[in-house]
Design an enzyme around this catalytic site. Structure first.
Site, PDB file in Angstrom:
ATOM      1  N   ARG A  73       0.826  -1.220   0.000  1.00 35.79           N
ATOM      2  CA  ARG A  73       0.000   0.000   0.000  1.00 35.79           C
ATOM      3  C   ARG A  73       0.860   1.269   0.000  1.00 35.79           C
ATOM      4  NH1 ARG A  73      -3.719   0.097  -2.265  1.00 35.79           N
ATOM      5  NH2 ARG A  73      -2.857   1.965  -3.191  1.00 35.79           N
ATOM      6  N   LYS A  93       2.028  25.452  -3.493  1.00 31.91           N
ATOM      7  CA  LYS A  93       0.806  24.810  -2.978  1.00 31.91           C
ATOM      8  C   LYS A  93       0.931  23.295  -3.088  1.00 31.91           C
ATOM      9  CE  LYS A  93      -1.953  28.870  -4.110  1.00 31.91           C
ATOM     10  NZ  LYS A  93      -3.021  29.462  -4.944  1.00 31.91           N
ATOM     11  N   LYS A 152       3.041  39.836  -3.519  1.00 31.65           N
ATOM     12  CA  LYS A 152       1.619  39.650  -3.806  1.00 31.65           C
ATOM     13  C   LYS A 152       0.788  40.719  -3.100  1.00 31.65           C
ATOM     14  CE  LYS A 152       0.267  35.455  -4.339  1.00 31.65           C
ATOM     15  NZ  LYS A 152      -0.169  34.054  -4.194  1.00 31.65           N
ATOM     16  N   GLU A 163       3.288  40.208  -8.528  1.00 30.58           N
ATOM     17  CA  GLU A 163       1.990  39.802  -9.047  1.00 30.58           C
ATOM     18  C   GLU A 163       1.181  41.054  -9.364  1.00 30.58           C
ATOM     19  OE1 GLU A 163      -0.130  36.704  -6.718  1.00 30.58           O
ATOM     20  OE2 GLU A 163      -1.750  38.177  -6.627  1.00 30.58           O
ATOM     21  N   ASP A 177      -2.062  37.936 -12.762  1.00 26.11           N
ATOM     22  CA  ASP A 177      -2.971  37.144 -11.931  1.00 26.11           C
ATOM     23  C   ASP A 177      -4.414  37.266 -12.395  1.00 26.11           C
ATOM     24  OD1 ASP A 177      -3.538  35.429  -9.791  1.00 26.11           O
ATOM     25  OD2 ASP A 177      -4.145  37.121  -8.538  1.00 26.11           O
TER      26      ASP A 177
END
Lengths: 281, 281, 281, 281, 281, 281
Positions: F100, F135, F167, F197, F218
């Site tokens: 597994r 992410k 950002k 961004e 963006d």
């Protein structure tokens, strides 16, 4: 037999070596030349069931991969006092440095396996099996559980997550045995069996009514256990616990319970006496 | 008393919790509402010396920091059966989840401390002190050593690096006691004491000639130990080891040796029986 | 020589590799085909004592087990500038990825060994030996202690637990040198030697009266040390510390002390300049 | 200033404490009563830039959370010899047990910061900035990089993954500077800058033609660097490396390069001399 | 609800932070003064079930303990797009450094919980419950299992040890379903339930004959499942697995099975879209 | 291709195995004799790009080093459904115990690689390349980044330290795009590229004025991106992000941007369906 995976064992052996070796290694290694070779034999100084041969090999190999470690008996063997368990061949310094850790692991694991086997032997011819508990040595859960299996016992829960044992505290919090069972039943998954601990036949009936996978008879006499067995009539497995010893285990087994559990197998097992005898080459 | 630093203890408690909690947490927590509160008391079910109160607190706090843990006795206390050791107040689910780990740590540490205290008590009025060995439970070296101190014993080596104990295997590799001592002496630092294990008075004389910090009398009778004490005449501390029990320890102490060591204090100590009684609020 | 166990070294090398490799590996590996092979030589760019050959091998093997690592000198060798220390043969990408970590380990360990050897050489013909301290690089205690041994020094304490060095702060807390010694003596085990730090002959006499395993002469001149040596007359080993340099170490040694310790061997050692030269195949 | 996250620092401080404390804790703690309180001051014994005040606090807190640690200067402060850096108040035993680890961290980090500041000061009024390298102490990369920032330097690569520095070995494997650049360029992401190391003006022209984010002038004299600056005419930043010292750094800066890097800032920095003075309460 | 113990969560959050922060911390922190404060809100950008609020708090606290983290919804809440989940108040630099790790944990855990809830909702009014599998994200088993519970599902096995699921490979190795069941039954403990996977009604009958705790109907249609339900007639719980989706789950539920399991809940769940909006103070 | 170093992979595989094996190992191993041997084949049940063959080998080897693992395709291969990926030969119990974990790793890594390849294929003939983000799955950053590379993508930042992406939150804290750029520029090193961004062409002009290494567009439409490409005219690379899917990726590519990034490649990739078929020997 369910084996102990190498990756699990290795964590424990590394940690044990590191706490013994510390930042200074083994100063007694100064006693031999860097390339001095030796042979050695690990011997059981008392009779017992041997567990931990892989741990021994790993302890030597993690200190010096060139130490040859040859088991002379198989894991789980019942041996007499004086039996040679392992022979070693390789650098003397590495052998000295790993000796104590290897023996500590072997003595612990064989101690648990031997204690288990003592109980199992007393049950010969009966259906009852020996169970361990979660009262294991902190950090050694996997090794303790494996040693119990080698001794002929079977494992009860491995950790909190794989089953629920409803005990006094749970019942006190839920209000009653029945309420405790119902609350848990609705919320745990189908691979999480529920067992209830009861102290008398009244509790037993309440547990039976609730519907559980197993019932633990806590601190009952063999006679009370026999009554419980009759009452339950095979509907659900029964486990007896509390004060089980080598002396009384057969009486409990004869009472007809399915399992006998003993925390002392893992929290108070006596280490098996083993030693390493080396000689230079 | 030499304390157990928090950072050392924490490693052990985290590991013990993780092996019990696993990836599923405590499904019995399903039995109580998430905000259900409870009180509890940890009770000694037999007399003994208490060790591990900080470990208990840490076990509960690492599962749920809001469980209040209040010791009712001080670390190292000699308590009677039935004594309340710790009172708890906080979320029921966290208390249930940490219970077994906390008790396992407390029972182990108190077991080692109590075993040590048994030996120490038998030596009352004598100069001899009780020593532990490196035969500790793998992964629990620091806790075992600390529990021995709490029980009134003193620590021998903590790990391989802080001293040399020349034993059979070293002598076999070096050729003789004297040669072994000389080889080590020239190579280890001044804070690394050298002790030699001897089996008879001939070996003792060889060890004395070599000049070491301590001599271990291995598997000698109290009578042989007394002879050794006379021979050494206070020049170097003597340690007796091998088969020391609660029954014979006083005889060894009366023989005049300085230290008595027993591996079973840490490899085979019986856990002290403790339990937690909870009630809902 | 007391070796550095593989299991201890491996912890350090893994950690060093992981902090350099991070989650992106070595993008410069994009420069070669996945199966491109290379050869390389690690060369000492200045003279010194070589320590860390096992660390070098391990660094390459943990990145790519198929890199062949062949030491060309032995551990502890005194080499001239330009000496080839190690030859490498295997996948180019793995060699590039492990290069810096391998060199950082080798340069650090050889730097400490070489600094130690510088002091040791200046003491030729004298009895005084070079000691290190606990002022080691955080996380590298075991490697630093080992490198000192390779350079010809001996280790003082490996950690806090294996001995007590009573210093200013201890004396301030206990009230006096004598009181400090007495308090410790009654509580530590027989393998935990006690040393006291003194700053003048008055302190030395107090320390002698207390009975300790070693006395540290702190920040004394060689002349003061010689007076101390005369006063002590061989009853207890003396260690001089504080401001010991390559320039003045012989003067201290000639003063007759047994040990000279220098924290800078491990907290401020200069790395030995080493480099890796590769070529494609 | 880019801070050092607590979670990163904690890993290092825990490891450093564990290697010093070992399984025996601090036996010198036996010298004080368990509840004895003390005050202390950490003092810089030489001038320098202070780095590591959080590490100091953490070292004490991880041993005993009740030691109050109060910084008296701010992180990055330039202090004179004799400046009190930190005051401490709490249990004497915990203070003694954490002392050495706290000082080792502070001395190392302040040593790197101070070395960096020495170079930075010599460049006053010039545009050139001081860079560190990946030649950091194994296991201390994050602390070394942070200390360089505190000293006024800027970080070059943090690990292998965040940029490519094409050096001799890469060029040897790829065949030429241009080929090396092309191969890497096509394969790494846009946040992975490429720098090339060159040894002369011919190499510089090849690098310029390849198009890179920065060019490293290796082992060139200040005069050669000035020629390189003229040739490049601001098209790409230039870094000078190899043999940069406090003595020659200004000459390199005046040559007009943008960055000066020195491996010794982290592989051979001298520790800053600090000490802790305690008194009982 | 069965909670996720803090000690288990902390391991995962620390690891996640360390892999993102690396040895350089967050250079974007250079953008704000060291003492700059900020406020922020974590917002769900789509509807879903929220899991991981403790993980979010821990991520910020491990970077900077002074960031105040205030949940605005409770764990397990079903929220609409645009809902504020958490408000933050504290040092801007720490908030920036922990942002991505906190969001990654929240988005993953909420994604699993939301996927589970989607299935659960489709089963409203039916007895069938949603199960997860061991097909979890490597290293996130405990978090995945917890998120499934929050979404209204129940956990199947947590790891290999707490139950046996006899599948194709086991049957191939044992020879038959019946033989496989018998071999396992005799060797595992009473808290280790046995389930068998079957592909058709013939297999189902063989499994029923063997006596197991649950039977898995693998890759059957809802119609076949209904036939199986009739055949089994409530003697043993049935689990349907293989190709269960949001679209067909109700048909399976209406077929009368007790459990529906879906590996994609944990191996292929879509992350829930969340973001953090900050502003300076 | 930039490889995944063994030392990095091993950490992840060990952790994954330990969480599945727990303290009880694999009880289904009870089904076969300890020396039973088996053969097996890992098969892709759907088409995709294969990543993780080394992880598979390591998973089996860490459980039982004697399992022979033979890859039948090369890492990164595009395979059809039904392709045999790996053949196995060795002890049956070890093969069952690691199955597994091995499949979970392979399915995850191949899922990420395949998702990346889907995007890459749609861009055929265009200059635009596919980027991943931070992410990633907590704890799997290195594996996720590697799988993206295998799928034909390139890595954006590996962690916070190797670049700055300014950002919304940064701009809110700094006051303006220009101010944010200036503050960061003065403080980060030369190997730490800065990207900004922007949400519209006004922001784009401000970013161009500030001078950065890359600009992220963006949530712009392909049409807006094309306008941005014209405005920038090749001065700085452009990355489009926000809502990129397999369906619209080509439109973005045709707009002329240099990079297209998609968080879902790592936070929401679907696992590739793989299975292991075993047979006894």
């Amino acid at each position: 037999m369910i084996p102990l995976p190498a990756v699990v064992l290795e964590e424990v052996v590394r940690r044990a070596l590191l706490e013994d070796l510390g930042p200074g290694g083994d100063p007694s290694g100064a006693l031999v030349a860097g390339d001095a070779m030796a042979r050695g034999e690990i011997v059981a100084r008392e009779a017992g069931v041997i567990a931990g041969l892989e741990a021994v090999a790993l302890a030597f190999h993690l200190v010096d991969a060139s130490v040859a470690v040859l088991p002379k008996v198989r894991e789980g063997a019942h041996v007499a006092a004086g039996t040679v368990l392992v022979s070693l061949d390789g650098p003397a310094a590495g052998m000295l440095a790993a000796e104590r850790t290897a023996l500590n692991l072997l003595a612990r694991m064989s101690g648990v396996a031997s204690a288990t086997a003592h109980l199992v032997e007393r049950l010969q011819g009966l259906r009852a099996r020996v169970l361990c508990t979660r009262k294991t040595m902190p950090g050694l859960r996997a090794l303790d559980k494996y040693a119990v299996r080698l001794g002929g016992g079977v494992n009860h829960r491995l950790g909190l997550g794989d089953g629920v044992l409803i005990k006094d505290n749970h019942i006190a919090l839920a209000g009653s045995v029945g309420e405790a069972i119902q609350r848990v039943k609705g919320r745990v998954g189908p691979m999480c069996p529920i067992e209830v601990e009861v102290e008398d036949l009244a509790g037993l009936e309440e547990a039976l009514a609730g519907g559980v996978a197993m019932i633990l008879l806590d601190n009952m006499t063999p006679g009370q256990c026999a009554a419980a067995v009759r009452l339950v009539a095979g509907c659900v497995p029964l486990e007896a616990s509390g004060g089980i010893t080598v002396d009384n285990v057969r009486a409990y087994g004869e009472a007809g319970v399915d399992y006998l559990s003993a925390g002392w197998l893992t929290h108070s097992a006596r280490a098996l006496d083993c030693s390493l005898d080396m000689r230079g080459l």
